[in-house]
Write an enzyme that holds these catalytic residues in place. Sequence first.
Site, PDB file in Angstrom:
ATOM      1  N   LYS A  15     -23.637  -9.012   1.069  1.00 57.15           N
ATOM      2  CA  LYS A  15     -24.668  -8.140   1.582  1.00 57.15           C
ATOM      3  C   LYS A  15     -24.661  -8.165   3.108  1.00 57.15           C
ATOM      4  O   LYS A  15     -24.131  -9.127   3.660  1.00 57.15           O
ATOM      5  CB  LYS A  15     -26.037  -8.540   1.047  1.00 57.15           C
ATOM      6  CG  LYS A  15     -26.514  -9.911   1.565  1.00 57.15           C
ATOM      7  CD  LYS A  15     -27.917 -10.173   1.158  1.00 57.15           C
ATOM      8  CE  LYS A  15     -28.888  -9.680   2.195  1.00 57.15           C
ATOM      9  NZ  LYS A  15     -29.386 -10.691   3.111  1.00 57.15           N
ATOM     10  N   HIS A  25     -32.432  -9.834  -3.165  1.00 57.34           N
ATOM     11  CA  HIS A  25     -32.860 -11.050  -3.869  1.00 57.34           C
ATOM     12  C   HIS A  25     -34.119 -10.828  -4.725  1.00 57.34           C
ATOM     13  O   HIS A  25     -34.167 -11.181  -5.894  1.00 57.34           O
ATOM     14  CB  HIS A  25     -33.134 -12.185  -2.890  1.00 57.34           C
ATOM     15  CG  HIS A  25     -32.010 -12.431  -1.924  1.00 57.34           C
ATOM     16  ND1 HIS A  25     -30.692 -12.316  -2.269  1.00 57.34           N
ATOM     17  CD2 HIS A  25     -32.006 -12.771  -0.609  1.00 57.34           C
ATOM     18  CE1 HIS A  25     -29.926 -12.598  -1.229  1.00 57.34           C
ATOM     19  NE2 HIS A  25     -30.703 -12.870  -0.206  1.00 57.34           N
ATOM     20  N   ARG A  36      -9.466 -12.499  13.190  1.00 57.12           N
ATOM     21  CA  ARG A  36      -8.764 -12.323  14.470  1.00 57.12           C
ATOM     22  C   ARG A  36      -8.838 -13.590  15.329  1.00 57.12           C
ATOM     23  O   ARG A  36      -8.139 -13.708  16.341  1.00 57.12           O
ATOM     24  CB  ARG A  36      -9.314 -11.114  15.225  1.00 57.12           C
ATOM     25  CG  ARG A  36     -10.771 -11.277  15.681  1.00 57.12           C
ATOM     26  CD  ARG A  36     -11.230 -10.063  16.424  1.00 57.12           C
ATOM     27  NE  ARG A  36     -10.284  -9.742  17.486  1.00 57.12           N
ATOM     28  CZ  ARG A  36     -10.193  -8.558  18.082  1.00 57.12           C
ATOM     29  NH1 ARG A  36     -10.986  -7.584  17.704  1.00 57.12           N
ATOM     30  NH2 ARG A  36      -9.358  -8.363  19.070  1.00 57.12           N
ATOM     31  N   LYS A  48     -40.654 -14.883   6.920  1.00 58.36           N
ATOM     32  CA  LYS A  48     -40.092 -15.986   7.700  1.00 58.36           C
ATOM     33  C   LYS A  48     -41.250 -16.686   8.405  1.00 58.36           C
ATOM     34  O   LYS A  48     -42.329 -16.127   8.544  1.00 58.36           O
ATOM     35  CB  LYS A  48     -39.087 -15.442   8.724  1.00 58.36           C
ATOM     36  CG  LYS A  48     -37.845 -14.847   8.049  1.00 58.36           C
ATOM     37  CD  LYS A  48     -36.621 -14.896   8.951  1.00 58.36           C
ATOM     38  CE  LYS A  48     -35.416 -14.250   8.303  1.00 58.36           C
ATOM     39  NZ  LYS A  48     -34.712 -15.125   7.354  1.00 58.36           N
ATOM     40  N   HIS A  86     -26.481 -14.038  -3.576  1.00 58.81           N
ATOM     41  CA  HIS A  86     -26.357 -15.471  -3.864  1.00 58.81           C
ATOM     42  C   HIS A  86     -27.550 -16.010  -4.656  1.00 58.81           C
ATOM     43  O   HIS A  86     -27.466 -17.059  -5.283  1.00 58.81           O
ATOM     44  CB  HIS A  86     -26.072 -16.282  -2.589  1.00 58.81           C
ATOM     45  CG  HIS A  86     -27.269 -16.501  -1.714  1.00 58.81           C
ATOM     46  ND1 HIS A  86     -27.736 -15.558  -0.841  1.00 58.81           N
ATOM     47  CD2 HIS A  86     -28.084 -17.570  -1.559  1.00 58.81           C
ATOM     48  CE1 HIS A  86     -28.784 -16.033  -0.191  1.00 58.81           C
ATOM     49  NE2 HIS A  86     -29.018 -17.264  -0.614  1.00 58.81           N
ATOM     50  N   GLU A  89     -39.868 -18.505   3.619  1.00 62.14           N
ATOM     51  CA  GLU A  89     -38.943 -19.290   4.440  1.00 62.14           C
ATOM     52  C   GLU A  89     -39.701 -19.926   5.587  1.00 62.14           C
ATOM     53  O   GLU A  89     -40.641 -19.335   6.128  1.00 62.14           O
ATOM     54  CB  GLU A  89     -37.847 -18.392   4.995  1.00 62.14           C
ATOM     55  CG  GLU A  89     -36.986 -17.786   3.931  1.00 62.14           C
ATOM     56  CD  GLU A  89     -35.795 -17.091   4.558  1.00 62.14           C
ATOM     57  OE1 GLU A  89     -34.782 -17.758   4.760  1.00 62.14           O
ATOM     58  OE2 GLU A  89     -35.916 -15.897   4.873  1.00 62.14           O
TER      59      GLU A  89
HETATM   60  C1  BG6 Z   1     -30.107 -14.280   3.122  1.00 60.15           C
HETATM   61  C2  BG6 Z   1     -30.917 -13.606   4.192  1.00 60.15           C
HETATM   62  O1  BG6 Z   1     -29.611 -13.333   2.216  1.00 60.15           O
HETATM   63  O2  BG6 Z   1     -30.925 -15.200   2.413  1.00 60.15           O
HETATM   64  C3  BG6 Z   1     -31.528 -14.624   5.120  1.00 60.15           C
HETATM   65  O3  BG6 Z   1     -30.083 -12.737   4.927  1.00 60.15           O
HETATM   66  C4  BG6 Z   1     -32.291 -15.663   4.350  1.00 60.15           C
HETATM   67  O4  BG6 Z   1     -32.361 -14.003   6.091  1.00 60.15           O
HETATM   68  C5  BG6 Z   1     -31.441 -16.234   3.217  1.00 60.15           C
HETATM   69  O5  BG6 Z   1     -32.658 -16.691   5.248  1.00 60.15           O
HETATM   70  C6  BG6 Z   1     -32.250 -17.142   2.328  1.00 60.15           C
HETATM   71  O6  BG6 Z   1     -31.387 -17.789   1.413  1.00 60.15           O
HETATM   72  P1  BG6 Z   1     -31.754 -19.204   0.801  1.00 60.15           P
HETATM   73  O7  BG6 Z   1     -30.690 -19.454  -0.213  1.00 60.15           O
HETATM   74  O8  BG6 Z   1     -31.739 -20.170   1.930  1.00 60.15           O
HETATM   75  O9  BG6 Z   1     -33.116 -19.058   0.207  1.00 60.15           O
END
Ligand code: BG6
Length: 513
Positions: free
Chosen positions: A171, A263, A63, A363, A201, A239
């Site tokens: 997702k 994941h 949009r 995190k 991913h 992370e």
């Molecule tokens: C995403 C999550 O699917 O994956 C995020 O929603 C996360 O919270 C991310 O930070 C991590 O992906 P990558 O590829 O950076 O490890």
Amino acid sequence: MLETTSHNPLTAGLSHTLLPEPCSIVIFGGAGDLSRRKLVPALYNLMLDGLLPAGIAIVGFARTDLDDARFRQLARAGIEKHSRRPLEEPAWSAFEKRLFFVRGPFGEASSYADLAKRLEAIEPGCGVPGNRIFYLSVPPSAMGTCVEGLRGAGLVRAGAARPFSRIIVEKPIGRDLASAQALNDGLAASFREDQIFRIDHYLGKETVQNLLVMRFANAIFEPLWNHKYVDHVQITVAEEEGVGTRAGYYEEAGALRDMVQNHILQILCLTAMEPPWTLSADVVRDHKLEVLSCLRSISGSDALRSVVRAQYGSGVHRGVEVPGYRREPNVRPDSVTETYVAIEAYIDNWRWAGVPFFLRTGKRMPRRASEIAVQFKGVPPILFNADAASPLEANVLALRIQPDEGISLRVATKLPGPKVRIFPVKMDFRYGTTFGEQSPEAYERLLLDVMAGDATLFMRRDAVEASWRWVTNILEAWEDAATRWLPEYSAGTWGPLEAEKLIQSPLRNWRTP
Ligand code: BG6
């Protein structure tokens, strides 16, 4: 469908036989973050590598008040900032000609009529024979509306019909079992399962794909890959960043939904699955599903014993003071959303009976590091391992998913010198050192696979629901516990004390990846 005739180990992937076909890719939410940071740069890199089909049109659909020219500017900025390889003018000028934008709210039928008209108009000039991929980069609440809109405008072609219609879903696919089922029902009303590509991913990451190669292209690991030789497995996805600007989403999700349901469980499946007899999509996915079906359910009081959840408190990140989770913008001050979770899980099948799989993600940990570590059982307590007070360190095979992709094996060696002293050394393989160039981004591989109609690296409905079933038990136990406070770990540390206790025994500790 096109098939490659000769085997080329450099282009062969996990599924290795299908070629991408000319198509339009319609990105719902084309002006959004994912599109600018990941999707458009991924398509650009595919073009640089000569992997995009000659017939291609990329259509942003949202949009947002944009037109083709402004969408192209946005795409260019996204590539300049986020692309794996720098923007090159000649390549960009070829690429931008394939970018278009259609403006319209997702809830109005006229938007889809406009989209249909525009696709009809641009496809002949772009060499696209009417194949279409719809990429839903939208919140789950908008997915049903988008699917309905597509169907209403006659944009969905049935099943195996040609030209094809395929849909990619990002997702989160639901927030528990019931909502995931409802979402999947909505998709199934318009698309056949083999037209639906649910993205995780992590499955597109080189090193995650390498897991199967490691296991099944080498003779030495698989014989040891079972309860007789493996003491335990650790899967870590750590992370460094905090919740950032995503509190709106994250407050409703938390680490279990955000990272474990998808994941981590997908990585677990690839680590633990039985050898598939072919790499075709459904055989691989059947074998992954078996793992999920054998995961021991964790519910009620078990969830409080086998699962640790926690929140980051304030701390120091790269030398700078950072606030705790509850003080992040848009986070409720009394939030009990977990930013860390650690789980002791078991796969109750013949291969893995009694072997704990320790899963953790968080995190604001000291650094970004994801790995799978398989710790083997110790040698008998004789010869070099006779001293019960100082047992030998066990062999560990660690597969580093990111950032420093590679594989290492810890083995015991003799320290040089007249005495017999044992020292653990690491045999290390690094992707960067061996192969030089940067691995493709996960989205590059995944988009290519959708263009080829290869669903091996995508989540099938039954697997998504099986993982939600397992996760929902834990979520329900948490809900029943009605906790008003979670253990804290300081930002920049490896998690709470409670998680240490979850794993600790004389030969088991969390690794520092
Ligand atoms: C995403 C999550 O699917 O994956 C995020 O929603 C996360 O919270 C991310 O930070 C991590 O992906 P990558 O590829 O950076 O490890």
